[in-house]
Design a protein around this motif. Structure first.
Motif, PDB file in Angstrom:
ATOM      1  N   SER A   1       0.845  -1.193   0.000  1.00  0.00           N
ATOM      2  CA  SER A   1       0.000   0.000   0.000  1.00  0.00           C
ATOM      3  C   SER A   1       0.882   1.245   0.000  1.00  0.00           C
ATOM      4  N   ILE A   2       0.332   2.342  -0.543  1.00  0.00           N
ATOM      5  CA  ILE A   2       1.105   3.582  -0.632  1.00  0.00           C
ATOM      6  C   ILE A   2       0.153   4.774  -0.728  1.00  0.00           C
ATOM      7  N   ALA A   3       0.553   5.881  -0.129  1.00  0.00           N
ATOM      8  CA  ALA A   3      -0.163   7.152  -0.270  1.00  0.00           C
ATOM      9  C   ALA A   3       0.740   8.101  -1.044  1.00  0.00           C
ATOM     10  N   ILE A   4       0.221   8.664  -2.113  1.00  0.00           N
ATOM     11  CA  ILE A   4       0.988   9.585  -2.955  1.00  0.00           C
ATOM     12  C   ILE A   4       0.470  10.996  -2.725  1.00  0.00           C
ATOM     13  N   PHE A   5       1.367  11.898  -2.347  1.00  0.00           N
ATOM     14  CA  PHE A   5       1.008  13.305  -2.188  1.00  0.00           C
ATOM     15  C   PHE A   5       1.502  14.072  -3.395  1.00  0.00           C
ATOM     16  N   GLY A   6       0.568  14.643  -4.138  1.00  0.00           N
ATOM     17  CA  GLY A   6       0.902  15.395  -5.346  1.00  0.00           C
ATOM     18  C   GLY A   6       0.107  14.877  -6.523  1.00  0.00           C
ATOM     19  N   THR A   7      -0.547  15.781  -7.232  1.00  0.00           N
ATOM     20  CA  THR A   7      -1.356  15.393  -8.390  1.00  0.00           C
ATOM     21  C   THR A   7      -0.832  16.030  -9.672  1.00  0.00           C
ATOM     22  N   GLY A   8       0.503  16.220  -9.725  1.00  0.00           N
ATOM     23  CA  GLY A   8       1.138  16.588 -10.979  1.00  0.00           C
ATOM     24  C   GLY A   8       1.323  15.337 -11.819  1.00  0.00           C
ATOM     25  N   SER A   9       2.131  15.428 -12.848  1.00  0.00           N
ATOM     26  CA  SER A   9       2.335  14.293 -13.750  1.00  0.00           C
ATOM     27  C   SER A   9       2.866  13.077 -13.007  1.00  0.00           C
ATOM     28  N   ILE A  10       3.875  13.274 -12.155  1.00  0.00           N
ATOM     29  CA  ILE A  10       4.498  12.142 -11.465  1.00  0.00           C
ATOM     30  C   ILE A  10       3.497  11.440 -10.555  1.00  0.00           C
ATOM     31  N   GLY A  11       2.780  12.207  -9.753  1.00  0.00           N
ATOM     32  CA  GLY A  11       1.829  11.626  -8.815  1.00  0.00           C
ATOM     33  C   GLY A  11       0.712  10.869  -9.508  1.00  0.00           C
ATOM     34  N   LEU A  12       0.137  11.467 -10.557  1.00  0.00           N
ATOM     35  CA  LEU A  12      -0.977  10.820 -11.255  1.00  0.00           C
ATOM     36  C   LEU A  12      -0.517   9.571 -12.002  1.00  0.00           C
ATOM     37  N   GLU A  13       0.628   9.675 -12.685  1.00  0.00           N
ATOM     38  CA  GLU A  13       1.117   8.522 -13.436  1.00  0.00           C
ATOM     39  C   GLU A  13       1.435   7.352 -12.515  1.00  0.00           C
ATOM     40  N   LEU A  14       2.238   7.595 -11.491  1.00  0.00           N
ATOM     41  CA  LEU A  14       2.612   6.505 -10.596  1.00  0.00           C
ATOM     42  C   LEU A  14       1.394   5.958  -9.854  1.00  0.00           C
ATOM     43  N   GLY A  15       0.457   6.830  -9.503  1.00  0.00           N
ATOM     44  CA  GLY A  15      -0.754   6.373  -8.835  1.00  0.00           C
ATOM     45  C   GLY A  15      -1.524   5.382  -9.685  1.00  0.00           C
ATOM     46  N   GLU A  16      -1.643   5.687 -10.959  1.00  0.00           N
ATOM     47  CA  GLU A  16      -2.368   4.792 -11.856  1.00  0.00           C
ATOM     48  C   GLU A  16      -1.599   3.496 -12.101  1.00  0.00           C
ATOM     49  N   TYR A  17      -0.296   3.605 -12.345  1.00  0.00           N
ATOM     50  CA  TYR A  17       0.492   2.408 -12.654  1.00  0.00           C
ATOM     51  C   TYR A  17       0.525   1.454 -11.454  1.00  0.00           C
ATOM     52  N   LEU A  18       0.710   2.006 -10.255  1.00  0.00           N
ATOM     53  CA  LEU A  18       0.772   1.161  -9.066  1.00  0.00           C
ATOM     54  C   LEU A  18      -0.584   0.514  -8.781  1.00  0.00           C
ATOM     55  N   THR A  19      -1.656   1.253  -9.025  1.00  0.00           N
ATOM     56  CA  THR A  19      -2.993   0.686  -8.849  1.00  0.00           C
ATOM     57  C   THR A  19      -3.181  -0.517  -9.763  1.00  0.00           C
ATOM     58  N   ARG A  20      -2.725  -0.390 -10.990  1.00  0.00           N
ATOM     59  CA  ARG A  20      -2.837  -1.506 -11.936  1.00  0.00           C
ATOM     60  C   ARG A  20      -2.043  -2.718 -11.481  1.00  0.00           C
ATOM     61  N   LEU A  21      -0.985  -2.479 -10.730  1.00  0.00           N
ATOM     62  CA  LEU A  21      -0.140  -3.561 -10.241  1.00  0.00           C
ATOM     63  C   LEU A  21      -0.600  -4.069  -8.875  1.00  0.00           C
ATOM     64  N   ASN A  22      -1.852  -3.756  -8.536  1.00  0.00           N
ATOM     65  CA  ASN A  22      -2.500  -4.241  -7.306  1.00  0.00           C
ATOM     66  C   ASN A  22      -1.875  -3.690  -6.028  1.00  0.00           C
ATOM     67  N   VAL A  23      -1.224  -2.529  -6.116  1.00  0.00           N
ATOM     68  CA  VAL A  23      -0.794  -1.820  -4.919  1.00  0.00           C
ATOM     69  C   VAL A  23      -1.970  -0.954  -4.461  1.00  0.00           C
ATOM     70  N   LYS A  24      -2.367  -1.086  -3.211  1.00  0.00           N
ATOM     71  CA  LYS A  24      -3.453  -0.256  -2.684  1.00  0.00           C
ATOM     72  C   LYS A  24      -2.957   1.182  -2.603  1.00  0.00           C
ATOM     73  N   THR A  25      -3.502   2.029  -3.453  1.00  0.00           N
ATOM     74  CA  THR A  25      -2.950   3.371  -3.671  1.00  0.00           C
ATOM     75  C   THR A  25      -4.004   4.448  -3.452  1.00  0.00           C
ATOM     76  N   VAL A  26      -3.608   5.514  -2.777  1.00  0.00           N
ATOM     77  CA  VAL A  26      -4.456   6.700  -2.659  1.00  0.00           C
ATOM     78  C   VAL A  26      -3.599   7.912  -3.012  1.00  0.00           C
ATOM     79  N   ILE A  27      -4.183   8.822  -3.787  1.00  0.00           N
ATOM     80  CA  ILE A  27      -3.484  10.047  -4.188  1.00  0.00           C
ATOM     81  C   ILE A  27      -4.144  11.232  -3.492  1.00  0.00           C
ATOM     82  N   PHE A  28      -3.323  12.061  -2.859  1.00  0.00           N
ATOM     83  CA  PHE A  28      -3.808  13.279  -2.217  1.00  0.00           C
ATOM     84  C   PHE A  28      -3.377  14.489  -3.037  1.00  0.00           C
TER      85      PHE A  28
END
Length: 476
Positions: free
Chosen positions: A177-204
């Motif tokens: 599981s991971i919490a990502i702070f930041g909704t720029g390119s890096i935050g949104l991209e990694l949030g989506e990719y990790l979610t696809r890889l079954n990492v429980k992800t939340v973006i703030f």
């Protein structure tokens, strides 16, 4: 004491620095490049290369489930299978091929023209190498030391459970599981990719989405992202504490309800800052702004000290990309080599692409920049089209997405576009070319894109802008 005298010194051997070195040498300048290490530009070590590798693995993972096919530089290998625990190791192995190529290129530079060490100014025309007795004087310099992730103080106190994008790719295995702070390119991209890889992800986030400034496009993008990733766009954390093996987060959601979250790691994707701290720029007389960035003339890339130039991510903490770094490296290298004769940068359109699904792009002037321009009397027209009206988008199941294009009302010149749509990166390339060639609405209205295709959204947006021009008539 060892003293070296040359024409030009390049500080930093990343994307911009290597390009500056090549260009300076091509302009017959006796040039030395200094790199403190470790070798490798951000794009390879923690940027687009590992991110895109993770993207591809996430795409395969979500469609094929585990075990999955192994990625290679030459395609997919059907005879090997990759378990989830091996994903980051595979990313590192694939990244190594790109890094080895870069290192090989660096070491083709003659030995007496490259120095490994940390440079700092001791006067406007001289740098020293830390820990040695070497000084180097030159008539011109290029600073291309890149940037580093910005980690706010409130995150730093949490300890080793707070990581950056670079740290993520060095973990032994993907976290649960991971919490990502930041909704720029890096935050949104990694949030989506990790979610696809079954990492429980939340973006703030703090309300922004990607680098979009157009409220309507941003709202559409947020709705699209919410279908694929758990995101709290206006979340405010109240308490964040580290336990032995996790981070506990208490936060207020959009309705001001306090929520509780426990994750393995917190990933800080809150932006980047230039690597300038150790250069002792004040000794060289270089002026810094309130954000601790060096002054930079956007046309010549000169700092406040005319014979010292700056290029790449070092010029700014925002709106940087590899293409811009290459171009700035070329201009800065040429100007440093030929100083005081100067080349000027052409007005390169800005281009920002976030590789989410659907993709998000800002090309040319953003909506906010177009509005600021309008405040000085330069009115504009907006053209709009929606994925809901596009056959390809509907067939592919995209319920949310918009194309907004902006034109100068008086000249009908294209100014820019903000897009959230499938194939937005290809649309952005088309818009970039139109901006570069200074095309008007009349030039663009004649384009007929293949049916059915997402590109028809551009035609619809151009036609919508044309209707607005007809309704409003000429500028008084």
């Amino acid at each position: 004491m060892r003293h070296i005298s040359v024409d030009t010194v390049i500080i930093g051997a990343g994307t911009a620095g290597m390009q500056a070195y090549k260009t300076a040498v091509e302009n017959n300048a006796d040039t030395i490049i200094i790199e403190q290490g470790p070798l490798g530009p951000t794009s390879i070590t923690s940027g687009c290369v590992p991110s895109q590798l993770l993207h591809e693995m996430g795409r395969q993972f979500s469609s094929n489930s585990t075990p999955m096919l192994t990625m290679t530089l030459y395609g997919k290998s059907a005879d090997k299978q990759l378990e989830r625990s091996e994903i980051l190791n595979s990313v590192r192995n694939e990244k190594r091929a790109f890094l080895d190529q870069y290192i090989k290129e660096f070491y083709t530079i003659p030995e007496d023209c490259r120095i490994m060490g940390k440079a700092f100014f001791i006067d406007p025309y001289t740098v020293a190498i830390e820990g040695t007795d070497t000084t180097i004087s030159a008539r011109s310099f290029v600073i291309a030391t890149g940037s580093k992730p910005y980690v706010p103080a409130e995150f730093q106190r949490i300890g080793n459970r707070v990581i950056t994008s670079g740290d993520l790719f060095e973990l032994k295995e993907l976290p649960q599981s991971i919490a990502i702070f930041g909704t720029g390119s890096i935050g949104l991209e990694l949030g989506e990719y990790l979610t696809r890889l079954n990492v429980k992800t939340v973006i703030f986030g703090k309300g922004e989405i990607g680098h979009l400034t157009d409220p309507k496009v941003a709202a559409s993008a947020l709705n699209a992202i919410k279908e694929r990733v758990f995101i709290v766009p206006y979340g405010r954390f109240t308490t964040m504490e580290q336990t032995d093996d996790s981070v506990v987060i208490y936060y207020l959601d959009e309705t001001d309800h306090e929520c509780y979250l426990k994750v393995d790691y917190v990933l800080c994707a809150t932006g980047r800052i230039p690597n300038l701290d150790d250069l002792q720029l004040e000794t060289a007389g270089i002026q810094l702004n309130s954000l601790n960035q060096a002054y930079c003339d956007e046309e010549t890339l000169q700092t406040s000290v005319p014979h010292i130039f700056i290029a790449g991510d070092t010029t700014s903490s925002t709106r940087s990309n590899l293409q811009k770094a290459l171009y700035q490296g070329k201009i800065a290298g040429a100007n440093a080599a030929t100083y005081p004769r100067l080349y000027q940068t052409c007005n390169m359109p800005h281009q920002d692409i976030t590789f989410t699904d659907p993709e998000i792009t800002v090309t040319g002037l953003s909506f906010e920049e177009v509005k600021q321009r309008a405040r000085t009397g330069h009115k504009f027209i907006l053209g709009e089209s929606s994925t809901a009206d596009n056959t390809t988008s509907v067939i592919k199941g995209y319920r949310h997405g918009l194309v907004h294009v902006y034109f100068d009302r008086e000249t009908q010149l294209l100014l820019g576009a903000e897009i959230c749509a499938p194939y937005a990166q290809q649309m952005s390339q088309f818009i970039y070319g139109a901006l570069y060639n200074r095309q008007t609405l009349d030039d663009l209205i004649g384009y007929n894109f293949y049916h059915p295709s997402a590109f028809e959204m551009l035609t619809e947006a151009f036609e919508d802008a044309k209707k607005s021009f007809k309704l409003l008539g000429p500028v008084a």
